[in-house]
Motif scaffolding. Structure first.
Motif, PDB file in Angstrom:
ATOM      1  N   TYR A 403      46.204  40.628  54.369  1.00 16.70           N
ATOM      2  CA  TYR A 403      45.993  41.994  53.116  1.00 16.70           C
ATOM      3  C   TYR A 403      45.953  42.502  51.573  1.00 16.70           C
ATOM      4  CZ  TYR A 403      45.509  43.426  58.242  1.00 16.70           C
ATOM      5  OH  TYR A 403      44.350  43.497  59.127  1.00 16.70           O
ATOM      6  N   VAL A 404      44.918  42.308  51.313  1.00 17.30           N
ATOM      7  CA  VAL A 404      45.413  42.133  49.615  1.00 17.30           C
ATOM      8  C   VAL A 404      44.834  43.502  49.040  1.00 17.30           C
ATOM      9  CG1 VAL A 404      45.843  39.303  49.594  1.00 17.30           C
ATOM     10  CG2 VAL A 404      43.537  40.779  50.157  1.00 17.30           C
ATOM     11  N   PHE A 405      45.813  43.854  47.974  1.00 17.52           N
ATOM     12  CA  PHE A 405      45.396  44.489  47.804  1.00 17.52           C
ATOM     13  C   PHE A 405      44.660  43.904  46.293  1.00 17.52           C
ATOM     14  CE2 PHE A 405      49.164  45.349  49.060  1.00 17.52           C
ATOM     15  CZ  PHE A 405      48.518  47.157  49.537  1.00 17.52           C
ATOM     16  N   THR A 406      43.777  45.250  45.600  1.00 11.83           N
ATOM     17  CA  THR A 406      43.114  45.003  44.516  1.00 11.83           C
ATOM     18  C   THR A 406      43.555  45.789  42.824  1.00 11.83           C
ATOM     19  OG1 THR A 406      41.547  47.481  44.912  1.00 11.83           O
ATOM     20  CG2 THR A 406      40.455  45.519  45.342  1.00 11.83           C
ATOM     21  N   PRO A 407      43.826  45.601  42.337  1.00 17.46           N
ATOM     22  CA  PRO A 407      44.209  46.358  41.269  1.00 17.46           C
ATOM     23  C   PRO A 407      44.212  47.643  40.853  1.00 17.46           C
ATOM     24  CG  PRO A 407      42.497  44.538  39.838  1.00 17.46           C
ATOM     25  CD  PRO A 407      42.382  44.701  41.341  1.00 17.46           C
ATOM     26  N   ARG A 408      43.409  48.376  41.500  1.00 20.57           N
ATOM     27  CA  ARG A 408      42.983  49.985  42.104  1.00 20.57           C
ATOM     28  C   ARG A 408      43.726  50.054  43.001  1.00 20.57           C
ATOM     29  NH1 ARG A 408      36.227  51.584  40.922  1.00 20.57           N
ATOM     30  NH2 ARG A 408      36.415  51.160  38.623  1.00 20.57           N
ATOM     31  N   GLY A 409      44.619  49.125  44.103  1.00 15.14           N
ATOM     32  CA  GLY A 409      45.464  49.704  45.403  1.00 15.14           C
ATOM     33  C   GLY A 409      45.041  50.079  46.348  1.00 15.14           C
ATOM     34  N   ASP A 410      43.103  49.470  46.209  1.00 17.88           N
ATOM     35  CA  ASP A 410      42.607  49.483  47.474  1.00 17.88           C
ATOM     36  C   ASP A 410      42.704  48.394  48.644  1.00 17.88           C
ATOM     37  OD1 ASP A 410      40.446  51.932  46.715  1.00 17.88           O
ATOM     38  OD2 ASP A 410      39.283  50.575  45.444  1.00 17.88           O
ATOM     39  N   ILE A 411      42.728  48.603  49.709  1.00 18.39           N
ATOM     40  CA  ILE A 411      43.138  47.302  50.885  1.00 18.39           C
ATOM     41  C   ILE A 411      42.127  46.454  50.776  1.00 18.39           C
ATOM     42  CG2 ILE A 411      44.517  46.716  52.774  1.00 18.39           C
ATOM     43  CD1 ILE A 411      45.923  48.877  52.472  1.00 18.39           C
ATOM     44  N   ARG A 450      45.380  30.020  47.285  1.00 16.34           N
ATOM     45  CA  ARG A 450      45.220  30.873  49.059  1.00 16.34           C
ATOM     46  C   ARG A 450      46.586  32.304  49.471  1.00 16.34           C
ATOM     47  NH1 ARG A 450      45.116  26.559  54.899  1.00 16.34           N
ATOM     48  NH2 ARG A 450      43.597  25.770  53.658  1.00 16.34           N
ATOM     49  N   LEU A 451      45.710  32.769  49.496  1.00 15.37           N
ATOM     50  CA  LEU A 451      46.696  34.207  49.439  1.00 15.37           C
ATOM     51  C   LEU A 451      47.681  34.635  50.251  1.00 15.37           C
ATOM     52  CD1 LEU A 451      43.398  36.598  48.341  1.00 15.37           C
ATOM     53  CD2 LEU A 451      45.325  34.962  46.520  1.00 15.37           C
ATOM     54  N   ASP A 452      48.654  35.842  50.075  1.00 17.94           N
ATOM     55  CA  ASP A 452      49.226  36.075  51.394  1.00 17.94           C
ATOM     56  C   ASP A 452      49.532  37.780  51.741  1.00 17.94           C
ATOM     57  OD1 ASP A 452      50.235  33.708  52.035  1.00 17.94           O
ATOM     58  OD2 ASP A 452      51.728  33.608  50.273  1.00 17.94           O
ATOM     59  N   ASN A 453      49.843  37.848  52.534  1.00 16.39           N
ATOM     60  CA  ASN A 453      49.648  39.071  52.345  1.00 16.39           C
ATOM     61  C   ASN A 453      50.935  40.398  51.856  1.00 16.39           C
ATOM     62  OD1 ASN A 453      48.967  40.227  55.403  1.00 16.39           O
ATOM     63  ND2 ASN A 453      50.373  39.200  56.301  1.00 16.39           N
ATOM     64  N   GLY A 454      50.187  41.095  51.118  1.00 12.47           N
ATOM     65  CA  GLY A 454      50.744  42.393  50.450  1.00 12.47           C
ATOM     66  C   GLY A 454      49.988  42.323  48.990  1.00 12.47           C
ATOM     67  N   GLN A 455      49.600  40.585  48.026  1.00  9.71           N
ATOM     68  CA  GLN A 455      50.009  40.548  47.070  1.00  9.71           C
ATOM     69  C   GLN A 455      48.735  41.096  46.751  1.00  9.71           C
ATOM     70  OE1 GLN A 455      48.606  36.162  47.633  1.00  9.71           O
ATOM     71  NE2 GLN A 455      50.826  35.617  46.861  1.00  9.71           N
ATOM     72  N   THR A 456      48.628  41.550  45.325  1.00  7.49           N
ATOM     73  CA  THR A 456      47.841  41.932  44.180  1.00  7.49           C
ATOM     74  C   THR A 456      46.784  40.506  43.701  1.00  7.49           C
ATOM     75  OG1 THR A 456      48.701  44.108  43.782  1.00  7.49           O
ATOM     76  CG2 THR A 456      47.000  43.831  42.120  1.00  7.49           C
ATOM     77  N   VAL A 457      45.576  41.123  43.661  1.00  8.94           N
ATOM     78  CA  VAL A 457      44.564  40.193  43.294  1.00  8.94           C
ATOM     79  C   VAL A 457      44.065  40.417  41.955  1.00  8.94           C
ATOM     80  CG1 VAL A 457      43.248  38.038  43.599  1.00  8.94           C
ATOM     81  CG2 VAL A 457      44.726  38.685  44.983  1.00  8.94           C
ATOM     82  N   GLU A 458      43.520  40.053  40.801  1.00 10.49           N
ATOM     83  CA  GLU A 458      42.333  40.256  40.054  1.00 10.49           C
ATOM     84  C   GLU A 458      41.727  39.329  39.327  1.00 10.49           C
ATOM     85  OE1 GLU A 458      42.636  42.461  35.591  1.00 10.49           O
ATOM     86  OE2 GLU A 458      44.576  41.800  36.048  1.00 10.49           O
ATOM     87  N   ILE A 459      40.573  39.186  39.410  1.00  4.62           N
ATOM     88  CA  ILE A 459      39.500  37.895  39.036  1.00  4.62           C
ATOM     89  C   ILE A 459      39.219  38.387  37.748  1.00  4.62           C
ATOM     90  CG2 ILE A 459      38.105  36.699  39.553  1.00  4.62           C
ATOM     91  CD1 ILE A 459      39.686  36.834  41.781  1.00  4.62           C
ATOM     92  N   VAL A 460      39.581  36.811  37.355  1.00  2.79           N
ATOM     93  CA  VAL A 460      38.779  36.617  35.892  1.00  2.79           C
ATOM     94  C   VAL A 460      38.021  35.992  34.911  1.00  2.79           C
ATOM     95  CG1 VAL A 460      38.760  35.842  33.422  1.00  2.79           C
ATOM     96  CG2 VAL A 460      40.959  36.318  34.647  1.00  2.79           C
ATOM     97  N   THR A 461      36.491  36.912  34.721  1.00  2.00           N
ATOM     98  CA  THR A 461      35.140  36.545  34.804  1.00  2.00           C
ATOM     99  C   THR A 461      35.027  36.017  33.635  1.00  2.00           C
ATOM    100  OG1 THR A 461      34.420  38.761  34.943  1.00  2.00           O
ATOM    101  CG2 THR A 461      34.762  38.198  37.410  1.00  2.00           C
ATOM    102  N   ALA A 462      33.788  35.603  33.671  1.00  2.69           N
ATOM    103  CA  ALA A 462      33.153  35.258  32.001  1.00  2.69           C
ATOM    104  C   ALA A 462      31.673  34.731  32.613  1.00  2.69           C
ATOM    105  CB  ALA A 462      33.285  33.868  31.583  1.00  2.69           C
ATOM    106  N   PRO A 463      30.746  35.616  31.375  1.00  2.59           N
ATOM    107  CA  PRO A 463      29.481  35.685  32.247  1.00  2.59           C
ATOM    108  C   PRO A 463      28.890  34.220  31.946  1.00  2.59           C
ATOM    109  CG  PRO A 463      29.459  36.779  29.991  1.00  2.59           C
ATOM    110  CD  PRO A 463      30.939  36.457  30.911  1.00  2.59           C
ATOM    111  N   SER A 464      29.040  33.784  31.340  1.00  9.72           N
ATOM    112  CA  SER A 464      28.579  31.709  31.446  1.00  9.72           C
ATOM    113  C   SER A 464      29.386  30.959  32.082  1.00  9.72           C
ATOM    114  CB  SER A 464      28.928  31.003  30.044  1.00  9.72           C
ATOM    115  OG  SER A 464      30.688  31.119  30.439  1.00  9.72           O
ATOM    116  N   ALA A 465      30.107  32.125  33.824  1.00 11.54           N
ATOM    117  CA  ALA A 465      30.954  30.383  34.191  1.00 11.54           C
ATOM    118  C   ALA A 465      29.868  30.962  35.522  1.00 11.54           C
ATOM    119  CB  ALA A 465      32.047  31.410  35.182  1.00 11.54           C
TER     120      ALA A 465
END
Length: 721
Positions: A403-411, A450-465
């Motif tokens: 179970y991981v969190f988005t930057p907004r706190g959603d699970i 690899r993700l572990d429980n309780g971590q907050t994850v944010e994804i960095v994107t680019a239009p060209s990727a």
């Protein structure tokens, strides 16, 4: 309604004991008119299956009645019970869909059809038939959750009576149960079904292992019965002192769960200690936490073994507090603490508090199940192969979640082993497609992290990727895998269309024509004859080597119908197609001669692979020239991108440290090593074959110079097939 149903009126006499028992149980929660419909369903089903028997020799109707019994135990509604009794009639009897709908209604016939296999369709093999039947069932599940409940009950009774099947059939059905149906039961929160399916499947697949572990459990129960009773009494006494309403239930883990623990922890049976569990059932969530504090005060908890599924439920709606304590005799004891409602949901999952017509307002377990199923439907719509779809579903049926969190706190719930890239695709497909890197707990991390429980994850994107084929090697979820594959397939199709267009243009030009000069009706008729919907499909087929451009050009510029044996016209050498190395999936490079930019090259059309590029001096060229219609005149574009593999044959002194010295020289020239092997070796010298990556012939020459300057090297040359 037809003569068939009219002939299915019951004969005089009483009902069999199993049917009377079923109606007696259903009488507790169904209305009288529903009971009459269920009795009528039995009469129709018994008549339809008249003369049919199971492998055990029993009348076939005993099986659907037993399936209805299993569903009655979890309180399923009348329509589902009727469908359970009739669930094999469409597949195995003359009874038609229209007759069932006329007698019992549209909902019942949809349920029956949802669990009916596609055996009457011609498939290449059993695997494809099973996979396509499963895909059909998933679609029906998405419309009505009761489909999977009937299917699980059907599978459960089949597993209970598996002994009458042939050994090979037993193993096949048991493996399918463990890989598909038990995980589905778990994903839907139906732990009672899951546990029995797992243990029956384990017993059928590995009877000796099951027997040994079951005997070990029986011995432990006898030896430690008093200890378990002492723990129950101590826990109950402490909770009573705290004023917490409760009941305590002890349990012994199943042979299958102990076997899985042996595999996971790599321990022999004698070292698996925590085979006992105690379940504390209270009246409120607050009392769950108070009970947790009480038992932690009674026995010492094991560090790192506490899980709070009350505050953060599992993806299937399961809620409970888990902890492990060191009890008497220093044996670990697993404690689960939950409320009565949580216990019902844990046992029955989506079947708890059943209300199938909820319009989106059903129980949390049902809503979570619908969300999961809608994801499967979305995935199957993007997946061409039913076998690939089943494999994707298997990937998605992990028993454990993080179970991981988005930057907004959603699970977000993800399977154990999920990566930051899986998280990106769980947020949205476009986020995954354009992901560049991630921030895990505000620190930069690779997408493969690899993700572990309780971590907050944010994804960095680019239009060209955009997705890379290498991503498929580390993603863990079917959603991510399907999205990546679809994107790559789309790119491959676009590149195939572009390359096919160039190949056909060149072939038409050699005959003094062009695609624009082909009359519209002629082109449309040609595509129709070949069963292509669009010109793009024909161009893609040409690029993939399934159709020869010169033959297509000859047929388009004449009135002759499409033919595979049309005479091919060799292409002039000067009319070359330029390649850049970016043509994904339609241009590959021969492993026999490893061409690189700067080499003289020629293409060979290989069916399904597209253009395979070879050096003109490749040892296989005499064989390829026997099929001149498949040769494609190609050359390198001025701007070529990427790294290309090439092989070097290096003769070195046979002494320690030689391999490291040569590898350092290759790295110093800016090249990566893909593979290395010794091909010859004696007391004085050794021959090494390096597969390296270079940009072009100039880069290759620089690598060779760097290697030659190494003192331990006698000679180095490019290996060409």
């Amino acid at each position: 309604m037809g003569a068939l149903l009219n002939a299915m009126m019951p004969s005089s006499g009483g009902l069999p004991d199993d049917v009377r028992s079923l109606l007696k149980r259903l009488k507790r929660y169904l209305r009288r008119d529903q009971l009459h419909r269920i009795r009528r369903a039995y009469e129709v089903g018994a008549a339809a299956h008249e003369g049919q028997t199971r492998k055990s020799g029993e009348p076939y109707i005993t099986h659907p009645v037993a399936v209805a019994h299993i569903l009655a135990e979890i309180g399923l509604d009348g329509e589902a019970i009727v469908a359970a009794i009739l669930h094999d009639t469409l597949e195995d009897t003359p009874l038609s869909r229209e007759e069932i709908e006329s007698e019992f209604g549209r909902d019942v016939v949809e349920l029956v059809d949802g669990v009916t296999k596609l055996d009457k369709v011609n498939f290449r093999d059993r695997q494809e038939a099973t996979a396509e039947s499963f895909r059909k069932m998933v679609m029906a599940m998405a419309r009505d959750l009761r489909v999977i409940l009937i299917k699980l009950a059907d599978r459960l009774h089949n597993m209970r009576t598996l002994g009458s099947m042939a050994p090979e059939s037993r193993r096949r059905i048991a493996r399918e149960t463990l890989e598909i149906y038990a995980p589905i039961a778990q994903r839907l929160g139906m732990n009672r079904f899951k546990a029995e399916l797992q243990d029956l499947g384990f017993s059928a697949l590995y009877p000796m292992r099951h027997r040994v572990i079951a005997e070990h459990i029986r011995q432990l129960q006898g030896n430690r019965k008093q200890a378990i009773e002492r723990i129950e009494e101590a826990v109950s006494r402490r909770l009573k002192q705290e004023g917490i309403r409760h009941r305590v239930v002890s349990r012994v883990k199943s042979p299958y769960s102990i076997y899985q623990k042996m595999l996971k922890d790599r321990k022999p049976l004698s070292q698996v200690m925590d085979v006992y569990g105690v379940r504390v059932i209270t009246d409120t969530s607050m009392h769950c936490y108070q009970a947790l504090g009480a038992v932690h005060g009674l026995y010492k908890p094991v560090d790192g073994r506490f899980r709070d599924f009350v505050a953060i439920p599992k993806a299937n709606g399961y809620q409970s507090l888990h902890t492990v304590l060191i009890g008497p005799f220093d044996a670990p004891i697993e404690i689960q603490i939950r409320t009565e409602d949580m216990n019902v949901v844990a046992e029955r999952g989506v079947a708890a508090h059943w209300s199938y017509k909820t319009n989106g307002t059903g129980s949390n377990a049902q809503n979570r199940a619908r969300d999961w199923l809608s994801g499967l439907v979305e995935a199957q719509a993007r997946t061409g192969s039913s076998i690939e779809f089943v494999e994707n579903v298997k990937v998605d049926l992990f028993p454990d979640e993080v179970y991981v969190f988005t930057p907004r706190g959603d699970i977000l719930s993800l399977p154990r082993g999920a990566t930051a890239l899986d998280f990106a695709y769980a947020v949205h497909t476009s986020v995954g497609d354009h992901a560049v890197t991630a921030r895990v707990d505000r620190k930069l991390a690779a997408l493969r992290r690899r993700l572990d429980n309780g971590q907050t994850v944010e994804i960095v994107t680019a239009p060209s990727a955009q997705p890379h084929p290498g991503w498929l090697e580390f993603v863990a979820t079917s959603r991510a895998r399907t999205a990546i594959r679809n994107h790559l397939k789309r790119l491959q199709h676009e590149d195939a269309v572009e390359l096919g267009h160039r190949m056909l243009d060149r072939a038409l030009s050699a005959r003094g024509g062009s695609i624009e000069l082909v009359p519209g009706p002629r082109l449309e008729q040609y595509l129709a004859d070949l069963r292509f919907k669009r010109l793009e499909d024909l161009l893609s087929d040409i690029a993939l080597g399934n159709r020869v451009a010169e033959q297509v050009a000859a047929q388009l510029l004449s009135d002759a119908p499409p033919a595979e044996d049309a005479v091919a016209h060799p292409v002039a050498v000067g009319e070359r197609i330029l390649i850049t190395g970016r043509e994904r999936g339609v241009v590959s490079f021969g492993q026999c001669c490893h061409p690189v930019p700067g080499d003289d090259i020629i293409g060979y059309l290989s069916a399904g692979k597209g253009v395979v590029v070879h050096q003109t001096v490749c040892r296989n060229m005499p064989e390829y020239r026997k099929a001149p219609e498949r040769l494609v005149a190609i050359a390198w574009d001025r701007h070529v991108e990427g790294d290309f593999r090439v092989q070097l044959r290096i003769v070195v002194m046979n002494k320690p440290g030689v391999l490291a010295g040569v590898a350092a020289a290759i790295a110093a020239a800016g090249s990566n090593i893909a593979h290395v092997e010794y091909t010859e070796r004696d007391l004085e010298a050794a021959v090494l074959l390096f597969t390296i990556e270079v940009r072009d012939r100039r880069h290759l020459a620089a690598v060779i110079r760097s290697v030659r300057h190494t003192e331990v090297v006698h000679s180095v040359q490019r290996a060409i097939g």
